[in-house]
Design an enzyme around this catalytic site. Structure first.
Site, PDB file in Angstrom:
ATOM      1  N   CYS A 128       0.850  -1.191   0.000  1.00 28.16           N
ATOM      2  CA  CYS A 128       0.000   0.000   0.000  1.00 28.16           C
ATOM      3  C   CYS A 128       0.885   1.239   0.000  1.00 28.16           C
ATOM      4  O   CYS A 128       1.584   1.514   0.988  1.00 28.16           O
ATOM      5  CB  CYS A 128      -0.927   0.007   1.219  1.00 28.16           C
ATOM      6  SG  CYS A 128      -1.998   1.459   1.311  1.00 28.16           S
ATOM      7  N   CYS A 131      -0.459   3.843   2.834  1.00 25.55           N
ATOM      8  CA  CYS A 131      -0.123   3.526   4.227  1.00 25.55           C
ATOM      9  C   CYS A 131       1.338   3.127   4.391  1.00 25.55           C
ATOM     10  O   CYS A 131       1.815   3.009   5.521  1.00 25.55           O
ATOM     11  CB  CYS A 131      -1.020   2.404   4.743  1.00 25.55           C
ATOM     12  SG  CYS A 131      -2.782   2.805   4.736  1.00 25.55           S
ATOM     13  N   LYS A 135       0.611  -5.375   2.708  1.00 23.64           N
ATOM     14  CA  LYS A 135      -0.729  -5.780   3.127  1.00 23.64           C
ATOM     15  C   LYS A 135      -0.743  -7.242   3.569  1.00 23.64           C
ATOM     16  O   LYS A 135      -0.302  -8.120   2.827  1.00 23.64           O
ATOM     17  CB  LYS A 135      -1.728  -5.600   1.987  1.00 23.64           C
ATOM     18  CG  LYS A 135      -1.902  -4.161   1.529  1.00 23.64           C
ATOM     19  CD  LYS A 135      -2.871  -4.091   0.366  1.00 23.64           C
ATOM     20  CE  LYS A 135      -2.982  -2.685  -0.188  1.00 23.64           C
ATOM     21  NZ  LYS A 135      -3.880  -2.626  -1.358  1.00 23.64           N
ATOM     22  N   HIS A 140      -7.123  -4.850   2.836  1.00 25.83           N
ATOM     23  CA  HIS A 140      -7.229  -3.943   1.695  1.00 25.83           C
ATOM     24  C   HIS A 140      -7.301  -2.509   2.198  1.00 25.83           C
ATOM     25  O   HIS A 140      -7.675  -2.253   3.345  1.00 25.83           O
ATOM     26  CB  HIS A 140      -8.465  -4.274   0.855  1.00 25.83           C
ATOM     27  CG  HIS A 140      -8.489  -5.681   0.362  1.00 25.83           C
ATOM     28  ND1 HIS A 140      -7.725  -6.122  -0.685  1.00 25.83           N
ATOM     29  CD2 HIS A 140      -9.172  -6.768   0.812  1.00 25.83           C
ATOM     30  CE1 HIS A 140      -7.939  -7.408  -0.883  1.00 25.83           C
ATOM     31  NE2 HIS A 140      -8.807  -7.821   0.014  1.00 25.83           N
ATOM     32  N   CYS A 142      -8.982   1.028   2.372  1.00 28.89           N
ATOM     33  CA  CYS A 142     -10.293   1.658   2.204  1.00 28.89           C
ATOM     34  C   CYS A 142     -10.089   3.137   1.909  1.00 28.89           C
ATOM     35  O   CYS A 142      -9.493   3.862   2.719  1.00 28.89           O
ATOM     36  CB  CYS A 142     -11.144   1.476   3.457  1.00 28.89           C
ATOM     37  SG  CYS A 142     -12.727   2.342   3.381  1.00 28.89           S
ATOM     38  N   CYS A 145     -12.034   5.362   4.608  1.00 29.45           N
ATOM     39  CA  CYS A 145     -11.382   5.453   5.919  1.00 29.45           C
ATOM     40  C   CYS A 145      -9.934   5.905   5.809  1.00 29.45           C
ATOM     41  O   CYS A 145      -9.325   6.272   6.811  1.00 29.45           O
ATOM     42  CB  CYS A 145     -11.438   4.103   6.629  1.00 29.45           C
ATOM     43  SG  CYS A 145     -13.100   3.528   7.020  1.00 29.45           S
ATOM     44  N   HIS A 155     -17.014  -1.185   3.015  1.00 31.17           N
ATOM     45  CA  HIS A 155     -17.290   0.036   3.776  1.00 31.17           C
ATOM     46  C   HIS A 155     -18.795   0.266   3.726  1.00 31.17           C
ATOM     47  O   HIS A 155     -19.369   0.471   2.659  1.00 31.17           O
ATOM     48  CB  HIS A 155     -16.550   1.239   3.196  1.00 31.17           C
ATOM     49  CG  HIS A 155     -16.711   2.479   4.028  1.00 31.17           C
ATOM     50  ND1 HIS A 155     -15.842   2.807   5.050  1.00 31.17           N
ATOM     51  CD2 HIS A 155     -17.649   3.460   4.005  1.00 31.17           C
ATOM     52  CE1 HIS A 155     -16.236   3.936   5.610  1.00 31.17           C
ATOM     53  NE2 HIS A 155     -17.336   4.345   4.995  1.00 31.17           N
ATOM     54  N   CYS A 156     -19.427   0.249   4.893  1.00 29.11           N
ATOM     55  CA  CYS A 156     -20.889   0.314   4.957  1.00 29.11           C
ATOM     56  C   CYS A 156     -21.347   1.731   5.296  1.00 29.11           C
ATOM     57  O   CYS A 156     -21.033   2.244   6.383  1.00 29.11           O
ATOM     58  CB  CYS A 156     -21.410  -0.663   6.009  1.00 29.11           C
ATOM     59  SG  CYS A 156     -23.210  -0.673   6.139  1.00 29.11           S
ATOM     60  N   CYS A 162     -15.926   0.975   8.305  1.00 31.01           N
ATOM     61  CA  CYS A 162     -15.499  -0.192   7.548  1.00 31.01           C
ATOM     62  C   CYS A 162     -15.886  -1.452   8.311  1.00 31.01           C
ATOM     63  O   CYS A 162     -15.700  -1.540   9.531  1.00 31.01           O
ATOM     64  CB  CYS A 162     -13.984  -0.160   7.332  1.00 31.01           C
ATOM     65  SG  CYS A 162     -13.527   0.129   5.617  1.00 31.01           S
TER      66      CYS A 162
END
Length: 365
Positions: A128, A131, A135, A140, A142, A145, A155-156, A162
Site C-alpha cells: 500500500c 499507508c 498488506k 485492503h 479503504c 477510511c 465500507h458500509c 469499515c
C-alpha cells in the site's frame, strides 16, 4: 485549510447522514410501539396484560439491536501491525528506486519473514503506497477510511464505518437483531393494523403511527433478510464481500473457496469457540486478522505452522487489543521460494457497500 482536507471533512460529515436517518427511524419506532400502541391503544382498550408482555419482549429485541448497531459503528477497524511496515532504511531504498523490479525485490525481502500467502494478480507483493506497508492476507485499503483494514469486507454507509475483522461479528449480529426486531414489531402490530384499516379502532393519532409502523417494519424486514442471507452464505464459504466478486488466486489457480475450512470451522472463525458469546456483540472471533489458515493446511507444513499459531490467538470482550503472534516465527516459504517477481500491479480499496470492482487476492507459487 487545504482543499483535500476540506473535502475529507465534508465526506466525514456527510457520512453520518445515513446513520442519523437510521437513528431517527429507530427512535420513532420506539415511540410508536411503546407509547402509541402499548400505552394508548392496548392499555386504552383494557389489554394491560398483553401490553406488559409486548413491552418486555420489545425491549429485549430493542436493546440487543441498539447494542449491536453501536458496536458496529464505534468499533475502530483493525489495521496491520507494525511488523508489516517497512523499516526506515527499506522505505528509503524503496522510494529511491525507479525500477519496479528493484522495488519488488525490496518488498519481497521485507515480506519473507511475514505470514503472507497472497499476492496481487501479477504475482507482486501487495504493498500500500498510501499507508506504506505490506498488506496482510485479505487486508485492503479503504479509500473512505484512508487506511488499510484487516480482513476488509466492505465500507458500509449505514454504519459509517469499515466492516472487517474487528467488527464483522457485530455487523452480522446487527443484521440478525434488526431482522428479529422488525419481525416482532410487524407480527404484533398486524392485528391492530387490520383494526385501524377497517376503522374498528378510531384513534386518529395512534392510527397513523400503527399503520406506518407496520409498513416500515415490513419493508426493513424484507431488505435486511436478503442482506443477512447473503452474509450468512459468505460466512459459510469463508469469503468476504470483496472475495465474492473476485476469487483469490492460489498457486494452483483461482479458488473462491481457498480460505474455506468447512462450514462449522468457517462460522467459528467469525463467532469463536465460546458458544456463550455467539449472540452477544462482544469480540470473540478467532485469530489476529493478519494471517488465516487455508485449504493448504495438511499439505503444506509451513502453512499448517502458521495456522496453528493463528488458531491459538483469541480475544474476548469489546475494545480489547487483538493479539498478534510473533511473526518472526512464521517464515513464509512461499515467498522465499519464488526467485523473481513480475511487474507491480495496482490495487484499490473499497469505498462503498456492495461494490464489485476493487480487489484481487492471489497466492504465489
Amino acid at each position: 485549510m487545504a482543499p483535500c482536507t476540506l473535502w475529507r471533512c465534508c465526506q466525514r460529515t456527510v457520512g453520518w447522514v445515513p446513520v442519523l436517518f437510521i437513528t431517527f427511524v429507530v427512535v420513532w419506532s420506539y415511540y410508536a410501539y411503546v407509547v402509541e400502541l402499548c400505552v394508548f391503544t392496548l392499555s386504552g382498550n383494557g389489554e394491560n396484560g398483553k401490553a406488559v408482555v409486548y413491552l418486555v419482549a420489545f425491549h429485549l429485541f430493542f436493546v440487543m439491536f441498539v447494542w449491536s448497531y453501536w458496536m458496529t459503528i464505534f468499533t475502530s477497524p483493525a489495521s496491520p501491525s507494525k511488523e508489516f511496515c517497512l523499516s526506515n532504511s527499506e522505505k528509503e531504498r524503496y522510494e529511491k528506486e525507479f525500477s519496479q523490479e528493484r522495488q519488488q525485490e525490496i518488498l519481497r525481502r521485507a515480506a519473507r519473514d511475514l505470514p503472507i500467502y497472497t499476492t496481487s494478480a501479477s504475482k507482486t507483493v501487495r504493498y500500500c503506497e498510501r499507508c506504506q506497508l505490506i498488506k496482510p492476507d485479505r487486508a485492503h485499503h479503504c479509500s473512505a477510511c484512508d487506511m488499510c483494514i484487516l480482513k476488509m469486507d466492505h465500507h458500509c454507509p449505514w454504519v459509517n464505518n469499515c466492516v472487517g475483522f474487528s467488527n464483522y461479528k457485530f455487523f452480522l449480529l446487527f443484521l440478525f437483531y434488526s431482522l428479529l426486531y422488525c419481525l416482532f414489531v410487524a407480527t404484533t402490530v398486524l392485528q391492530y393494523f387490520i383494526k385501524f384499516w377497517t376503522n374498528e379502532l378510531t384513534d386518529t393519532r395512534a392510527k397513523f403511527h400503527v399503520l406506518f409502523l407496520f409498513f416500515v417494519s415490513t419493508m426493513f424486514f424484507i431488505s435486511v433478510l436478503s442482506l443477512l442471507s447473503y452474509h450468512c452464505w459468505l460466512v459459510g464459504k469463508n469469503r468476504t464481500t470483496i472475495e465474492s466478486f473476485r476469487a483469490p488466486m492460489f498457486s494452483y489457480g483461482t479458488d473462491g473457496n481457498g480460505f474455506s475450512l468447512g462450514c462449522s470451522k468457517n462460522w467459528r472463525q467469525v463467532f469463536g469457540d465460546e458458544k456463550k458469546y455467539w449472540l452477544l456483540p462482544v469480540f470473540s472471533s478467532q485469530g489476529d486478522g493478519c494471517s488465516f489458515p487455508t485449504r493448504l493446511v495438511g499439505t503444506d507444513p509451513e502453512q499448517a505452522s502458521v495456522s496453528n499459531q493463528s488458531e491459538s490467538a483469541r480475544s474476548i470482550g469489546s475494545n480489547q487489543p487483538f493479539p498478534i503472534k510473533p511473526l518472526s516465527e512464521s517464515k513464509n516459504r512461499l515467498l522465499d521460494s519464488d526467485p523473481q517477481w513480475l511487474e507491480s500491479g495496482s490495487e484499490e480499496g473499497v469505498g462503498g457497500s456492495g461494490t464489485n470492482n476493487h480487489v484481487t487476492v492471489a497466492i504465489e507459487n
